[in-house]
Scaffold this motif. Structure first.
Motif, PDB file in Angstrom:
ATOM      1  N   ALA A 140      -0.103  22.426   4.514  1.00 25.14           N
ATOM      2  CA  ALA A 140      -1.305  23.238   4.737  1.00 25.14           C
ATOM      3  C   ALA A 140      -0.935  24.690   5.016  1.00 25.14           C
ATOM      4  O   ALA A 140      -1.619  25.619   4.564  1.00 25.14           O
ATOM      5  CB  ALA A 140      -2.110  22.656   5.905  1.00 25.14           C
ATOM      6  N   VAL A 141       0.165  24.900   5.733  1.00 21.82           N
ATOM      7  CA  VAL A 141       0.617  26.257   6.056  1.00 21.82           C
ATOM      8  C   VAL A 141       1.025  26.988   4.776  1.00 21.82           C
ATOM      9  O   VAL A 141       0.626  28.138   4.541  1.00 21.82           O
ATOM     10  CB  VAL A 141       1.800  26.217   7.058  1.00 21.82           C
ATOM     11  N   LEU A 142       1.824  26.315   3.945  1.00 22.20           N
ATOM     12  CA  LEU A 142       2.257  26.933   2.681  1.00 22.20           C
ATOM     13  C   LEU A 142       1.088  27.177   1.742  1.00 22.20           C
ATOM     14  O   LEU A 142       1.024  28.198   1.049  1.00 22.20           O
ATOM     15  CB  LEU A 142       3.280  26.030   1.981  1.00 22.20           C
ATOM     16  N   SER A 143       0.165  26.224   1.720  1.00 22.69           N
ATOM     17  CA  SER A 143      -0.999  26.351   0.854  1.00 22.69           C
ATOM     18  C   SER A 143      -1.810  27.593   1.202  1.00 22.69           C
ATOM     19  O   SER A 143      -2.302  28.306   0.318  1.00 22.69           O
ATOM     20  CB  SER A 143      -1.877  25.105   0.985  1.00 22.69           C
ATOM     21  N   LEU A 195       9.994  21.586  -0.889  1.00 21.71           N
ATOM     22  CA  LEU A 195       8.627  22.020  -1.144  1.00 21.71           C
ATOM     23  C   LEU A 195       8.576  23.046  -2.271  1.00 21.71           C
ATOM     24  O   LEU A 195       9.489  23.870  -2.414  1.00 21.71           O
ATOM     25  CB  LEU A 195       8.036  22.637   0.127  1.00 21.71           C
ATOM     26  N   THR A 196       7.524  22.967  -3.066  1.00 24.41           N
ATOM     27  CA  THR A 196       7.225  24.019  -4.037  1.00 24.41           C
ATOM     28  C   THR A 196       5.810  24.488  -3.757  1.00 24.41           C
ATOM     29  O   THR A 196       4.956  23.699  -3.322  1.00 24.41           O
ATOM     30  CB  THR A 196       7.329  23.511  -5.494  1.00 24.41           C
ATOM     31  N   THR A 197       5.550  25.753  -3.984  1.00 22.01           N
ATOM     32  CA  THR A 197       4.217  26.276  -3.681  1.00 22.01           C
ATOM     33  C   THR A 197       3.838  27.384  -4.645  1.00 22.01           C
ATOM     34  O   THR A 197       4.692  28.133  -5.137  1.00 22.01           O
ATOM     35  CB  THR A 197       4.159  26.786  -2.220  1.00 22.01           C
ATOM     36  N   GLY A 198       2.549  27.457  -4.951  1.00 26.60           N
ATOM     37  CA  GLY A 198       2.019  28.460  -5.857  1.00 26.60           C
ATOM     38  C   GLY A 198       0.513  28.368  -5.877  1.00 26.60           C
ATOM     39  O   GLY A 198      -0.081  27.566  -5.139  1.00 26.60           O
ATOM     40  N   GLU A 199      -0.135  29.149  -6.730  1.00 26.00           N
ATOM     41  CA  GLU A 199      -1.601  29.143  -6.774  1.00 26.00           C
ATOM     42  C   GLU A 199      -2.161  27.792  -7.219  1.00 26.00           C
ATOM     43  O   GLU A 199      -3.209  27.357  -6.745  1.00 26.00           O
ATOM     44  CB  GLU A 199      -2.101  30.244  -7.717  1.00 26.00           C
ATOM     45  N   LYS A 200      -1.444  27.124  -8.120  1.00 26.57           N
ATOM     46  CA  LYS A 200      -1.943  25.852  -8.646  1.00 26.57           C
ATOM     47  C   LYS A 200      -1.852  24.742  -7.599  1.00 26.57           C
ATOM     48  O   LYS A 200      -2.817  24.018  -7.364  1.00 26.57           O
ATOM     49  CB  LYS A 200      -1.152  25.451  -9.895  1.00 26.57           C
ATOM     50  N   GLU A 201      -0.684  24.601  -6.957  1.00 28.89           N
ATOM     51  CA  GLU A 201      -0.527  23.530  -5.966  1.00 28.89           C
ATOM     52  C   GLU A 201       0.638  23.809  -5.033  1.00 28.89           C
ATOM     53  O   GLU A 201       1.563  24.560  -5.361  1.00 28.89           O
ATOM     54  CB  GLU A 201      -0.315  22.165  -6.643  1.00 28.89           C
ATOM     55  N   GLN A 212      -4.575  25.634  -4.931  1.00 28.03           N
ATOM     56  CA  GLN A 212      -5.814  24.915  -5.206  1.00 28.03           C
ATOM     57  C   GLN A 212      -5.779  23.479  -4.687  1.00 28.03           C
ATOM     58  O   GLN A 212      -6.815  22.895  -4.403  1.00 28.03           O
ATOM     59  CB  GLN A 212      -6.075  24.907  -6.718  1.00 28.03           C
ATOM     60  N   LYS A 213      -4.569  22.900  -4.597  1.00 30.58           N
ATOM     61  CA  LYS A 213      -4.486  21.523  -4.085  1.00 30.58           C
ATOM     62  C   LYS A 213      -3.154  21.280  -3.390  1.00 30.58           C
ATOM     63  O   LYS A 213      -2.180  22.014  -3.589  1.00 30.58           O
ATOM     64  CB  LYS A 213      -4.697  20.506  -5.202  1.00 30.58           C
ATOM     65  N   LEU A 214      -3.132  20.213  -2.568  1.00 36.66           N
ATOM     66  CA  LEU A 214      -1.927  19.780  -1.861  1.00 36.66           C
ATOM     67  C   LEU A 214      -1.515  18.424  -2.392  1.00 36.66           C
ATOM     68  O   LEU A 214      -2.358  17.544  -2.603  1.00 36.66           O
ATOM     69  CB  LEU A 214      -2.192  19.655  -0.356  1.00 36.66           C
ATOM     70  N   VAL A 215      -0.209  18.242  -2.584  1.00 38.68           N
ATOM     71  CA  VAL A 215       0.301  16.941  -3.040  1.00 38.68           C
ATOM     72  C   VAL A 215       1.407  16.508  -2.077  1.00 38.68           C
ATOM     73  O   VAL A 215       2.531  17.014  -2.149  1.00 38.68           O
ATOM     74  CB  VAL A 215       0.850  16.999  -4.476  1.00 38.68           C
ATOM     75  N   GLY A 250       0.816  -1.204   0.000  1.00 40.24           N
ATOM     76  CA  GLY A 250       0.000   0.000   0.000  1.00 40.24           C
ATOM     77  C   GLY A 250       0.850   1.254   0.000  1.00 40.24           C
ATOM     78  O   GLY A 250       1.888   1.300   0.658  1.00 40.24           O
ATOM     79  N   VAL A 251       0.434   2.256  -0.766  1.00 40.08           N
ATOM     80  CA  VAL A 251       1.117   3.541  -0.797  1.00 40.08           C
ATOM     81  C   VAL A 251       0.642   4.375   0.385  1.00 40.08           C
ATOM     82  O   VAL A 251      -0.555   4.476   0.645  1.00 40.08           O
ATOM     83  CB  VAL A 251       0.860   4.282  -2.120  1.00 40.08           C
ATOM     84  N   VAL A 252       1.599   4.950   1.100  1.00 43.64           N
ATOM     85  CA  VAL A 252       1.303   5.667   2.339  1.00 43.64           C
ATOM     86  C   VAL A 252       1.710   7.131   2.213  1.00 43.64           C
ATOM     87  O   VAL A 252       2.839   7.437   1.818  1.00 43.64           O
ATOM     88  CB  VAL A 252       2.070   5.016   3.515  1.00 43.64           C
ATOM     89  N   ILE A 253       0.788   8.024   2.534  1.00 38.91           N
ATOM     90  CA  ILE A 253       1.081   9.460   2.520  1.00 38.91           C
ATOM     91  C   ILE A 253       1.926   9.813   3.734  1.00 38.91           C
ATOM     92  O   ILE A 253       1.640   9.374   4.856  1.00 38.91           O
ATOM     93  CB  ILE A 253      -0.229  10.269   2.525  1.00 38.91           C
ATOM     94  N   VAL A 254       2.983  10.588   3.517  1.00 40.43           N
ATOM     95  CA  VAL A 254       3.851  11.026   4.608  1.00 40.43           C
ATOM     96  C   VAL A 254       3.251  12.293   5.226  1.00 40.43           C
ATOM     97  O   VAL A 254       3.136  13.323   4.544  1.00 40.43           O
ATOM     98  CB  VAL A 254       5.281  11.315   4.098  1.00 40.43           C
ATOM     99  N   PRO A 255       2.827  12.233   6.488  1.00 41.03           N
ATOM    100  CA  PRO A 255       2.219  13.413   7.117  1.00 41.03           C
ATOM    101  C   PRO A 255       3.201  14.586   7.128  1.00 41.03           C
ATOM    102  O   PRO A 255       4.361  14.436   7.476  1.00 41.03           O
ATOM    103  CB  PRO A 255       1.928  12.940   8.556  1.00 41.03           C
TER     104      PRO A 255
END
Length: 371
Positions: A52-55, A291-297, A61-64, A42-47
């Protein structure tokens, strides 16, 4: 994607923990040995709370998030290296993963049987480790025999492998894991090609009772069974240990995040043990995040520790590495403290880094490249 294999004796909570980590019900969890035969994956998301802060700062619009893969491997028993309990098959599954999560039972329960009739975490750990070391001892002995003939003919690669075998054999024969052998960096690099079971990085997951989770998480050395595991892990395996309650985590799988947090708060627990385990395994695998951040993601990118800027850029796309010019970087902490990229630039916290820059965890990056 790198993999972490969940191992342990039968009925210690491996499949229950796998279901909690992956937030699925893929693995059968039952009160009998070998309810898992083929490994579940199973693929596990790393918390990562930083996303959320950067977003929020960027209006994304989304978090990856970053992700790794966990594998639920069937329970091993004494004699596995000789084929007991389908041991050879299960050992081959362990050989394929990059790190080991060793689940250890640290709770008493009359409802869940133990294969040895009693709860003794250090004994249980040694049963598993003994089987891994015995399998490695056999594998290194065979490799030594293959290398001897080639080494006599002057083959440099075979000579290096033979020297490593001769160093590893007495260490393994003393029932010490390959991971703790006194080796140079070059020897450790060569040992990776041996795919030794006891040479994989390992973390111990102490599976405690629901009633013990809060106290064991805050003061692990006061829990009689957890403290034994921590001492053993540190001295005998150069490893760390964390506290989880697979039963509680299993209850959280189907709950929304807010309800899960409230449930944990009622138990006196600040954070999920599984979250801490996933983060620890991510680090154990030698991984870190930029991390990368912008309006798109807003996105977390996984790289290996020690990676330089051009190679880190290449994780996004090969063109970024080939045409690398520079990286505009600010640390997550500095960006949040300043409140925006513009203010971080005014404060002198925004840096331009070149090809030799070694990436740090939490770097917020904008790449400059030309193809």
């Amino acid at each position: 994607m790198l993999q972490a294999g969940i191992v342990g004796l039968p009925n210690v909570g491996k499949s229950t923990l796998f279901n909690a980590v992956t937030r699925t019900r893929k693995a059968e969890a039952a009160n009998y040995p070998f309810c898992t035969i083929e490994p579940n994956q199973g693929v596990v998301i790393v918390p990562d709370e930083r996303l959320a802060v950067l977003s929020k700062l960027s209006g994304s619009q989304k978090l990856v998030p970053a992700a790794i893969e966990f594998v639920d491997i069937a329970g091993l028993v004494k004699g596995a290296s000789q084929g007991e309990g389908l041991g050879n098959k299960f050992l081959s599954h362990i050989r394929e993963v990059d790190a080991i999560v060793h689940v250890v039972r640290c709770f008493e329960s009359g409802d869940i049987t133990h294969v040895d009739g009693s709860v003794d975490p250090v004994r249980d750990i040694e049963v598993i480790n003994t089987e891994l070391i015995l399998a490695d001892l056999e594998a290194v002995t065979r490799r030594k025999e293959r290398c001897e003939k080639k080494a006599k003919s002057g083959d440099k690669e075979s000579k290096a492998e033979l020297a490593l075998c001769e160093k590893l054999l007495p260490h393994l024969d003393a029932m010490k894991p390959a991971l703790t052998a006194d080796l140079s960096d070059d020897e450790r690099k060569l040992m990776k090609s041996f795919f030794l079971l006891s040479g994989k990085p390992c973390i111990y997951a102490c599976n405690v009772a629901e009633a013990d989770l809060a106290s064991a998480s805050k003061e692990p050395d006061k829990h009689p069974l957890v403290s034994k595991v921590r001492e053993y892990a540190s001295h005998a395996h150069a490893a760390s240990a964390c506290v989880v309650s697979a039963a509680i985590e299993n209850e959280l799988v189907d709950l929304p995040d807010e309800d899960a947090s409230a449930y944990l708060a009622d138990l006196g627990v600040e954070d999920s043990g599984v979250n801490q385990l996933i983060k620890s395994v991510y680090s154990l695998l030698g991984l870190q995040t930029y991390l990368t951040t912008g309006e798109k993601e807003t996105r977390a990118w996984t790289i290996t520790k020690g990676m330089k800027a051009p190679q880190a850029a290449g994780v996004i796309h090969g063109d970024f590495e080939r045409g690398f010019i520079a990286a505009q970087i600010v640390s997550f902490e500095d960006l949040v403290a300043c409140g925006s990229e513009a203010k971080a630039r005014e404060a002198g916290k925004l840096r331009i880094e070149g090809k030799e820059y070694v990436m740090r965890d939490g770097d917020v990056v904008e790449w400059r490249f030309n193809v």
